[in-house]
Design a protein around this motif. Structure first.
Motif, PDB file in Angstrom:
ATOM      1  N   GLU A 160     -75.095   7.358  73.105  1.00  0.00           N
ATOM      2  CA  GLU A 160     -76.393   7.793  73.631  1.00  0.00           C
ATOM      3  C   GLU A 160     -77.199   6.585  74.132  1.00  0.00           C
ATOM      4  O   GLU A 160     -77.740   6.601  75.239  1.00  0.00           O
ATOM      5  N   THR A 199     -75.736   5.112  77.344  1.00  0.00           N
ATOM      6  CA  THR A 199     -76.002   5.966  78.505  1.00  0.00           C
ATOM      7  C   THR A 199     -77.404   5.677  79.039  1.00  0.00           C
ATOM      8  O   THR A 199     -77.597   5.494  80.255  1.00  0.00           O
ATOM      9  N   ARG A 200     -78.374   5.586  78.138  1.00  0.00           N
ATOM     10  CA  ARG A 200     -79.748   5.260  78.559  1.00  0.00           C
ATOM     11  C   ARG A 200     -79.798   3.868  79.190  1.00  0.00           C
ATOM     12  O   ARG A 200     -80.429   3.670  80.221  1.00  0.00           O
ATOM     13  N   GLU A 201     -79.107   2.909  78.537  1.00  0.00           N
ATOM     14  CA  GLU A 201     -79.161   1.526  79.036  1.00  0.00           C
ATOM     15  C   GLU A 201     -78.556   1.429  80.430  1.00  0.00           C
ATOM     16  O   GLU A 201     -79.131   0.792  81.317  1.00  0.00           O
ATOM     17  N   ASP A 220     -80.742   2.808  83.006  1.00  0.00           N
ATOM     18  CA  ASP A 220     -81.909   1.940  83.218  1.00  0.00           C
ATOM     19  C   ASP A 220     -81.514   0.597  83.836  1.00  0.00           C
ATOM     20  O   ASP A 220     -82.344  -0.311  83.927  1.00  0.00           O
TER      21      ASP A 220
END
Ligand SMILES: NC(=O)c1ccc[n+]([C@@H]2O[C@H](COP(=O)([O-])OP(=O)(O)OC[C@H]3O[C@@H](n4cnc5c(N)ncnc54)[C@H](OP(=O)(O)O)[C@@H]3O)[C@@H](O)[C@H]2O)c1
Length: 383
Positions: A218, A221-223, A226
């Motif tokens: 998770e 995926t965000r990193e 971004d």
């Protein structure tokens, strides 16, 4: 795991940082106001070892969902978690540090804290008279330890029951998650036409590597979205938007340990040293539930319509095989479900004489691949 689930750690625990765990829908959960029947004076005393982990938390959900009777439950984990509070079926528990004495008075010990903990502590539990159901690989290949999928080989543990054991402990091993999911689908066909060779390719989810791996997927995926460098602690390479060979150590023969578990455990569970099995295990960036492509070669002919019918009638299996709308099993569809889903059921036309089939299988490996299977074993102990 839902915030509303009857089994959960208080919010300061690391598991609750994973919104994927929080969001997962749970089937068949009774309303919060329902009177629980599970706490019963005549039930066994249970210990859950590794209760703060992905499988440990699922143990609690499954115990609750199936109204497994218990007189008491000990919540055990490492020293790191000792003292944490956990609510389960409207009662508050304090997580205790796992020690050999933890098993005094315990009838059934459900272990999911890793192989080394099982090796250290399961013998202590057995010595104290507990029947251990172990989720790790520590004892699976020990000849006298039954390796059980209740729908497949319950007879392997027919000699182990809680009643009349007069305080004698025992050990039963839960198979590897990929093996359970594969054999739930392959065994009904094997019983009909005898599998002589099986080729398995897996697409394995983060959940198979525990709660921390799910959190890392998770986070990565965000990193990546971004534009940041992904944090790689669990797998040592980028997992989000990628896939790679299973992280289990590779052996001298070129197979990794996960692949060899499929080979060896299938032979033990089917009690068939001749069956030929080969496997390629891959980690895919799916949060929860494994998928497997399975190619089967039979001794006797088996056409696809008969195979579909056999699978429709098999316990713990659901067929999702809609060619017209291209709808087949997916990890999302089986997440938090008990049944293993099978689809893409088709004749393998590279094999003559209806001697081959291809199938695609999906199963929630925290549930049927671990916690549910172990609790089904515990249910057999009560018979
Ligand atoms: N995930 C799956 O789908 C799956 C499927 C089949 C089998 N398994 C097996 O189940 C086991 C646990 O897997 P998991 O995915 O639940 O891992 P996990 O989420 O990382 O949880 C590990 C659990 O073990 C506990 N633990 C670690 N060290 C300990 C120690 N020294 N003493 C007592 N408890 C300790 C942890 O407690 P703390 O929170 O206190 O550290 C935590 O409760 C592994 O053997 C795994 O191979 C997992």
């Amino acid at each position: 795991m839902q915030a509303t689930a009857s089994a959960h750690l208080h919010r300061d625990h690391h598991l609750f940082s994973s919104s994927f765990l929080l969001r997962s829908p749970k089937p068949r959960r009774p309303p919060a106001t329902a009177v629980r029947m599970s706490l019963r004076e005549d039930g066994p005393s249970v210990a859950v070892v590794g209760v703060t982990g992905a499988v440990g938390q699922e143990f609690l959900s499954v115990l609750s969902d199936r109204d497994f009777p218990y007189r008491s439950i000990k919540m055990l984990a490492s020293r790191r978690s000792a003292g944490k509070k956990l609510s389960f079926e409207d009662r508050e528990y304090v997580v205790e540090e796992l020690r050999p004495e933890s098993f005094d008075g315990v009838d059934i010990a459900l272990f999911s804290a890793g192989g080394s903990i099982s090796k250290d502590m399961a013998p202590a539990a057995v010595e104290r008279g507990a029947i251990v159901v172990d989720n790790s690989s520590a004892f699976r290949m020990v000849p006298e330890v039954p390796l059980v999928i209740p729908e497949v080989n319950p007879e392997a543990m027919a000699h182990i029951r809680l009643k009349g054991r007069s305080g004698k402990g025992a050990l039963i091993a839960n198979p590897n998650c990929s093996t359970i999911i594969c054999l739930m689908a392959a065994t009904p066909l094997h019983r009909h036409a005898k599998v002589v060779r099986m080729v398995v390719s897996t697409y394995q989810a983060a959940s198979g590597a525990g709660a921390a791996a799910m959190e890392e997927l998770e986070l990565q995926t965000r990193e990546v979205l971004d534009g940041k460098q992904p944090t790689c602690k669990i797998f040592r390479q980028q997992y989000a938007f990628n896939l790679f060979s299973h992280n289990a150590p590779v052996q001298a023969n070129g197979y990794n340990e996960e692949e060899m578990k499929l080979v060896k455990e299938t032979r033990k569970i089917w009690n068939d040293t001749d069956v030929k099995v080969t496997a390629t295990c891959i980690r895919v960036p799916v949060m929860r539930a494994h998928a497997e492509s399975v190619n089967l070669q039979f001794e006797k002919p088996l056409d696809e319509d008969t195979a579909r019918q056999i699978l429709k009638e098999a316990a713990g299996v659901v067929v999702i095989d809609d060619r017209a709308s291209n709808h087949f099993p997916t990890p999302l569809e089986v997440s938090n479900k008990d049944d293993v889903a099978v689809g893409r059921i088709r004749q393998d036309f590279s094999q003559d004489g209806n001697l081959g089939l291809d199938i695609f299988v999906c199963g929630d490996q925290i549930r049927k691949g671990a916690a549910l299977n172990a609790i089904q074993i515990a249910e057999l102990l009560l018979q």
